[in-house]
Scaffold this active site. Structure first.
Site, PDB file in Angstrom:
ATOM      1  CE1 TYR A 155      -3.663   2.511   0.579  1.00 13.04           C
ATOM      2  CE2 TYR A 155      -2.463   3.207   2.532  1.00 13.04           C
ATOM      3  CZ  TYR A 155      -3.482   3.407   1.618  1.00 13.04           C
ATOM      4  OH  TYR A 155      -4.313   4.495   1.748  1.00 13.04           O
TER       5      TYR A 155
ATOM      6  CG  ASP B 259       5.779   3.466   1.000  1.00 16.25           C
ATOM      7  OD1 ASP B 259       6.064   4.053   2.066  1.00 16.25           O
ATOM      8  OD2 ASP B 259       4.618   3.315   0.587  1.00 16.25           O
TER       9      ASP B 259
ATOM     10  CE  LYS C 192       0.967   4.487   8.397  1.00 17.74           C
ATOM     11  NZ  LYS C 192       0.978   3.738   7.171  1.00 17.74           N
TER      12      LYS C 192
HETATM   13  C1  PLP Z   1       0.342   4.330   5.811  1.00 20.30           C
HETATM   14  C2  PLP Z   1       1.113   4.120   4.584  1.00 20.30           C
HETATM   15  C3  PLP Z   1       1.038   5.009   3.503  1.00 20.30           C
HETATM   16  C4  PLP Z   1       0.067   6.139   3.463  1.00 20.30           C
HETATM   17  O1  PLP Z   1       0.335   7.093   4.445  1.00 20.30           O
HETATM   18  P1  PLP Z   1      -0.856   8.098   4.909  1.00 20.30           P
HETATM   19  O2  PLP Z   1      -0.164   9.012   5.858  1.00 20.30           O
HETATM   20  O3  PLP Z   1      -1.908   7.241   5.525  1.00 20.30           O
HETATM   21  O4  PLP Z   1      -1.333   8.799   3.701  1.00 20.30           O
HETATM   22  C5  PLP Z   1       1.885   4.807   2.433  1.00 20.30           C
HETATM   23  N1  PLP Z   1       2.756   3.781   2.417  1.00 20.30           N
HETATM   24  C6  PLP Z   1       2.854   2.907   3.432  1.00 20.30           C
HETATM   25  C7  PLP Z   1       3.852   1.808   3.365  1.00 20.30           C
HETATM   26  C8  PLP Z   1       2.022   3.028   4.533  1.00 20.30           C
HETATM   27  O5  PLP Z   1       2.095   2.123   5.522  1.00 20.30           O
END
Ligand code: PLP
Length: 433
Positions: A147, A242, A270
């Site tokens: 994601y 990511d 995060k």
């Molecule tokens: C949570 C998450 C996102 C999205 O971040 P948001 O702050 O919720 O927009 C993107 N990549 C990874 C791996 C994530 O865990």
């Protein structure tokens, strides 16, 4: 056996559903995939959250990752409180932005330059635009179960809420926006090699969760990330890690620090905000210089780098790098998942577990999954029962079989022991929940 009551949360959820779609402001929070209603939270401190029914929960979600130093850390509160009277947002540069960039770079040296944004979604969207602008190519490669936020081009076989709710893509995403998104199975080296052999000169970027946290907890096979690095270098594609979830979480320097692999770009979110809305993307200076205003790839944000959020994030980074030990955190997290596994075994239940730093996964399956496809084979019904049983014992786990869990520096050995004891009480009675 003690079980908690969540009557007031249930009532608030019914009210919320009249005003907010599904009663929530982000899908996985609704607890829909575990066939129950969410808890409404009144306050959070350290390793705990208190709900509106007065229950104290041991929190293994940590706001989905940010709360690595625990909720409401006194030093973070002090820093934010001191910052408040100086104003919430300037829309102009401030020195804190340099400080947080330096703090990030110290922990992740690959971040030669960076841009602050306000969420992980924005960071990933912007990093991909930059990769496309930089290479002049259009195709991107992603992996099932990973994601990267909810941008149109990325809503193809994404993990997290998408996997949880079984939505194959999303209505509202025009076909044109995903036509250049190539989606591969994670850990499938041959598929990766074949894709580069066929499309190498058209691929702008490979974006990957280097440990997949949005399909539970999946590690790369030996040499898999290295293969990705080599193929990107050879074909001139931009490698994007990511690390929105894994950054400052599996270790101080994210997966790239653990593995010694240098991506071209990294996305963060995060933990970098410590609970306030911050995201960032950054990496090679020669690529980052293409971002406006030093370059022509446009990206902007009214609240980007705002002093309150940056103060919160900066203090969190300082604490995790200076005050706390990742070795201790890793050991504590491992102790938790090994304890869960032993308790399951005692009751004849197959549970596979893994962890790194303050991140963990467990699956009701005999072996650890290597891809989202394998994770989807686990016993999801058992997971739901376990989740509900643990909730009634005061343990707040991620409400999805496809989400990683988080341990913070605030979790004590006693919290871990209590959690294992709760699991030991729940496992023999799964059919009740
Ligand atoms: C949570 C998450 C996102 C999205 O971040 P948001 O702050 O919720 O927009 C993107 N990549 C990874 C791996 C994530 O865990």
């Amino acid at each position: 056996m003690q079980t908690l009551s969540f009557a007031r949360s249930q009532k608030l959820f019914e009210e919320a559903c009249r005003l907010l779609p599904g009663g929530v402001n982000s899908p996985v929070r609704a607890f829909k995939s575990v066939d129950t209603h969410p808890l409404f939270i009144e306050r959070a401190e350290g390793a705990y959250m208190w709900d509106v029914d007065g229950n104290r929960m041991i929190d293994y979600i940590g706001s989905w990752g940010p709360a690595i130093v625990g909720h409401s850390h006194p030093e973070v509160i002090a820093a934010v409180t001191a910052a408040l009277p100086r104003g919430f947002s300037y829309g102009a540069p401030c020195e804190l932005e340099i400080k947080i960039a330096e703090a990030v770079q110290k922990l992740m040296p690959s971040m030669e330059m960076l841009r602050l944004v306000s969420s992980g979604t924005e960071a990933c969207m912007a990093a991909l635009r930059l990769a496309r602008g930089f290479t002049g190519r259009e195709k991107i490669v992603k992996f099932t179960g990973c994601y990267h936020g909810h941008a149109d081009m990325l809503l193809v076989k994404a993990g997290s809420g998408m996997a949880t709710l079984g939505i194959p893509g999303s209505p509202g995403v025009p076909q044109g926006s995903t036509k250049d998104t190539l989606t591969l199975v994670y850990n499938d080296s041959e598929a990766l090699a074949a894709t580069f052999a066929q499309h190498g000169s058209e691929i702008a970027a490979v974006i990957v969760e280097p440990f997949v946290g949005n399909a539970n907890f999946i590690r790369p096979k030996d040499a898999y990330l290295e293969q990705m690095r080599e193929l990107c270098t050879k074909h001139g594609a931009v490698l994007i890690f990511d690390e929105v979830m894994t950054g400052f979480r599996v270790g101080p320097g994210g997966v790239q620090g653990l593995k010694g692999i240098k991506p071209d770009l990294t996305t963060l979110g995060k933990v970098i905000g410590g609970g306030m809305p911050i995201g960032a993307y950054g990496g090679r200076a020669d690529i980052m210089r293409h971002v406006a205003p030093s370059g022509t790839v446009y990206q902007a944000g009214t609240l980007s780098g705002n002093p309150i959020a940056v103060t919160c994030g900066l203090k969190t980074l300082e604490l995790l790098s200076q005050k706390y030990s990742f070795t201790d955190l890793s050991n504590r997290t491992r102790h938790l998942v090994q304890g869960l596994k032993s308790a399951a075994q005692k009751h004849g239940i197959a549970l596979s577990v893994d962890s790194e730093g303050g991140m963990f996964g467990f699956m009701f399956s005999a072996t650890l999954p290597q891809s989202y496809e394998e994770a989807a084979q686990a016993n999801i019904d058992q997971f739901k029962r376990f989740f509900r049983g643990m909730l009634h014992q005061g343990v707040y786990l991620a409400p999805s079989a496809f989400e990683a869990g988080f341990v913070s520096f605030a979790h004590s050995d006693a919290d871990i022991e209590k959690t294992i004891a709760a699991a030991d009480a729940v496992f023999p009675h799964l059919s009740r929940y």
